[in-house]
Write an enzyme that holds these catalytic residues in place. Structure first.
Site, PDB file in Angstrom:
ATOM      1  N   SER A   1      60.146  -1.249 -45.481  1.00 35.31           N
ATOM      2  CA  SER A   1      60.201  -0.015 -46.226  1.00 35.31           C
ATOM      3  C   SER A   1      59.171  -0.139 -47.458  1.00 35.31           C
ATOM      4  O   SER A   1      59.226  -1.126 -48.151  1.00 35.31           O
ATOM      5  CB  SER A   1      61.721  -0.100 -46.650  1.00 35.31           C
ATOM      6  OG  SER A   1      61.956   0.948 -47.679  1.00 35.31           O
TER       7      SER A   1
ATOM      8  N   ARG B   1      64.774   8.706 -37.948  1.00 32.98           N
ATOM      9  CA  ARG B   1      65.709   8.705 -38.377  1.00 32.98           C
ATOM     10  C   ARG B   1      66.736   9.259 -37.507  1.00 32.98           C
ATOM     11  O   ARG B   1      66.881  10.576 -37.285  1.00 32.98           O
ATOM     12  CB  ARG B   1      66.085   9.384 -39.779  1.00 32.98           C
ATOM     13  CG  ARG B   1      65.010   8.812 -40.652  1.00 32.98           C
ATOM     14  CD  ARG B   1      64.984   9.451 -42.343  1.00 32.98           C
ATOM     15  NE  ARG B   1      64.169   9.175 -43.164  1.00 32.98           N
ATOM     16  CZ  ARG B   1      63.620   8.075 -43.687  1.00 32.98           C
ATOM     17  NH1 ARG B   1      64.345   7.097 -43.549  1.00 32.98           N
ATOM     18  NH2 ARG B   1      62.534   8.264 -44.559  1.00 32.98           N
TER      19      ARG B   1
ATOM     20  N   ASP C   1      60.164   1.369 -50.224  1.00 29.98           N
ATOM     21  CA  ASP C   1      60.856   1.265 -51.334  1.00 29.98           C
ATOM     22  C   ASP C   1      61.286  -0.036 -51.991  1.00 29.98           C
ATOM     23  O   ASP C   1      61.698   0.176 -53.179  1.00 29.98           O
ATOM     24  CB  ASP C   1      62.403   1.760 -51.117  1.00 29.98           C
ATOM     25  CG  ASP C   1      62.104   3.384 -50.658  1.00 29.98           C
ATOM     26  OD1 ASP C   1      61.016   3.954 -50.818  1.00 29.98           O
ATOM     27  OD2 ASP C   1      62.931   3.881 -49.668  1.00 29.98           O
TER      28      ASP C   1
ATOM     29  N   ARG D   1      44.695  16.119 -70.785  1.00 33.03           N
ATOM     30  CA  ARG D   1      45.944  16.570 -70.443  1.00 33.03           C
ATOM     31  C   ARG D   1      46.972  15.506 -70.374  1.00 33.03           C
ATOM     32  O   ARG D   1      46.758  14.225 -70.317  1.00 33.03           O
ATOM     33  CB  ARG D   1      45.713  17.208 -68.997  1.00 33.03           C
ATOM     34  CG  ARG D   1      45.184  18.567 -69.134  1.00 33.03           C
ATOM     35  CD  ARG D   1      44.838  19.061 -67.595  1.00 33.03           C
ATOM     36  NE  ARG D   1      44.684  20.421 -67.686  1.00 33.03           N
ATOM     37  CZ  ARG D   1      43.855  21.203 -66.732  1.00 33.03           C
ATOM     38  NH1 ARG D   1      43.490  20.497 -65.755  1.00 33.03           N
ATOM     39  NH2 ARG D   1      43.793  22.355 -66.869  1.00 33.03           N
TER      40      ARG D   1
HETATM   41  O1  F6P Z   1      62.470   5.278 -47.633  1.00 32.04           O
HETATM   42  C1  F6P Z   1      61.106   5.575 -47.604  1.00 32.04           C
HETATM   43  C2  F6P Z   1      60.961   6.810 -48.332  1.00 32.04           C
HETATM   44  O2  F6P Z   1      59.561   7.265 -48.231  1.00 32.04           O
HETATM   45  C3  F6P Z   1      61.582   7.183 -49.449  1.00 32.04           C
HETATM   46  O3  F6P Z   1      60.796   6.628 -50.604  1.00 32.04           O
HETATM   47  C4  F6P Z   1      61.680   8.589 -49.447  1.00 32.04           C
HETATM   48  O4  F6P Z   1      62.901   8.939 -50.348  1.00 32.04           O
HETATM   49  C5  F6P Z   1      61.862   8.966 -48.134  1.00 32.04           C
HETATM   50  O5  F6P Z   1      61.476   7.957 -47.199  1.00 32.04           O
HETATM   51  C6  F6P Z   1      61.433  10.256 -47.617  1.00 32.04           C
HETATM   52  O6  F6P Z   1      61.915  10.348 -46.047  1.00 32.04           O
HETATM   53  P1  F6P Z   1      61.218  11.364 -45.312  1.00 32.04           P
HETATM   54  O7  F6P Z   1      60.088  10.919 -44.629  1.00 32.04           O
HETATM   55  O8  F6P Z   1      62.151  11.560 -44.154  1.00 32.04           O
HETATM   56  O9  F6P Z   1      60.945  12.494 -45.847  1.00 32.04           O
END
Ligand code: F6P
Length: 363
Positions: free
Chosen positions: A150, A74, A152, A187
């Site tokens: 991704s 990133r 997501d 649980r």
């Molecule tokens: O975008 C993919 C993702 O895994 C999201 O689901 C999550 O919020 C984020 O990346 C986590 O980011 P990092 O790997 O930078 O902690």
């Protein structure tokens, strides 16, 4: 021009390697020179040994591997014009006129911006003598194709992003494992799953695991969710169920836009029902491990289509994104998909849940 570069950016996703492999092999098959850009946009900005030529064998034995063999990041530098200027100079140096970017929402938005600025970046590079006028003339067009990688599944325009199916496999395996121990101890388990501001993983996980309750960002629960949740859990126990499963998307919110956390849900259950309750945060396990067969095929199809799209496009073509529409790989304008994806975020920020759901439906 038949020189192209491929890179992966943002959070990694299972199936990215299949896409990289397909890009490299189809491009070589079509007589192109292909480069890897390692470590995502950061590698493009830093240049040097981050930009290396790919060969047929450099992508052997990677289709089954999770993550991305060429690294991802990133990148903050690319968000600044200065970083994009360096990236442009590095591409011109290697005579790269075509880019395949494999990444999520943010990475594809970055690609769109880069393309819009390309002419002005090159002009600045000529004026500060980093490149010659001749180089500018040769590279005045940059063609970009995006692939949505991704877990997501949060990008508008495609039915499924590369990695989502594998992440769901991980989640389902984990829930199945939890169920057996939850059953033994009677649980209640709260499972937090990823997805950022998108509830797709949580929703599908809940549907396929017979969860009792799910919290997702797009449809915040009614204001009296605490009462409704407890009533539902109690009902299930009275009917003889020995356990309860609740899925909380990491981006879950209430109707005021305030986060609903697993801890908060746990407290509600313990305070009201006195059930023995545990939280499991699945975290990056969801992004790890081998890609499913679906993601291997999806990545391969998308990668091949990306190269064809680049080779068939006019020099001045707008960037496109390769999307899955039903079972078809289609080419859509990147800009429009980015715009639609941003509209979902805007609708959610404005608490216009109905519009957010409609837009997600469109995607
Ligand atoms: O975008 C993919 C993702 O895994 C999201 O689901 C999550 O919020 C984020 O990346 C986590 O980011 P990092 O790997 O930078 O902690």
């Amino acid at each position: 021009d038949r020189t192209l570069a491929v890179f992966t950016s943002g959070g990694d996703a299972q199936g990215m390697n299949a896409a990289v492999r397909a890009v490299v092999r189809v491009a070589i098959y079509l007589g192109c020179k292909v480069y890897f850009i390692k470590e995502g946009y950061q590698g493009m900005v830093d240049g040097g040994e981050n930009i290396v030529e790919a060969t047929w064998s450099s992508v052997s034995s990677i289709i089954h591997q999770g993550g991305t063999i060429i690294g991802s990041a990133r990148c903050m530098d690319f968000k600044e014009r200065q970083g994009r200027l360096k990236a442009a100079a590095n591409l011109v140096e290697k005579e790269i006129n075509n880019l395949v970017v494999i990444g999520g929402d943010g990475s594809l938005t970055g690609a769109d911006l880069f393309r819009q600025e390309w002419s002005s970046l090159l002009e600045e590079l000529v004026s500060n003598k980093t490149i010659s006028q001749e180089q500018l003339d040769k590279h005045k067009n940059l063609k970009i194709v995006g692939l949505v990688g991704s877990i997501d599944n949060d990008f508008c325009g495609t039915d499924m992003t590369i990695g989502t199916d594998s992440a769901l496999h991980r989640i389902i395996e984990a829930i199945d494992a939890i169920v057996s121990t939850a059953y033994s101890h009677q649980r209640t388990f709260i499972m937090e799953v990823m997805g950022r501001h998108c509830g797709y993983l949580a929703l599908v996980a809940a549907l396929t695991s017979e969860a009792d309750y799910v919290f997702i960002p797009e449809i915040p629960p009614p204001d009296d969710w605490q009462t409704k949740l407890c009533k539902k859990l109690e009902q299930e126990r009275t009917a003889g169920q020995r356990l309860n499963i609740i899925i909380v998307s990491e981006g879950a919110i209430d109707r005021n836009g305030k986060a609903i956390t697993a801890e908060q849900v746990k407290k509600v259950i313990e305070d009201n029902l006195h059930q023995d309750t545990r939280i499991t945060v699945l975290g990056h396990v969801q992004r790890g491990g081998c890609p499913s067969a679906f993601d291997r095929v999806l990545g391969s199809r998308m990668g091949a289509e990306a190269v064809l799209a680049l080779m068939e496009a006019e020099d001045t073509a707008e960037p496109c994104v390769i999307s899955l529409d039903g079972n078809q790989a289609v080419r859509l304008p990147l800009m429009e998909c980015v715009k639609l994806t941003k509209e979902v975020a805007k609708a959610m920020a404005e608490k216009n849940w109905q519009r957010a759901v409609e837009l997600r439906g469109k995607s």
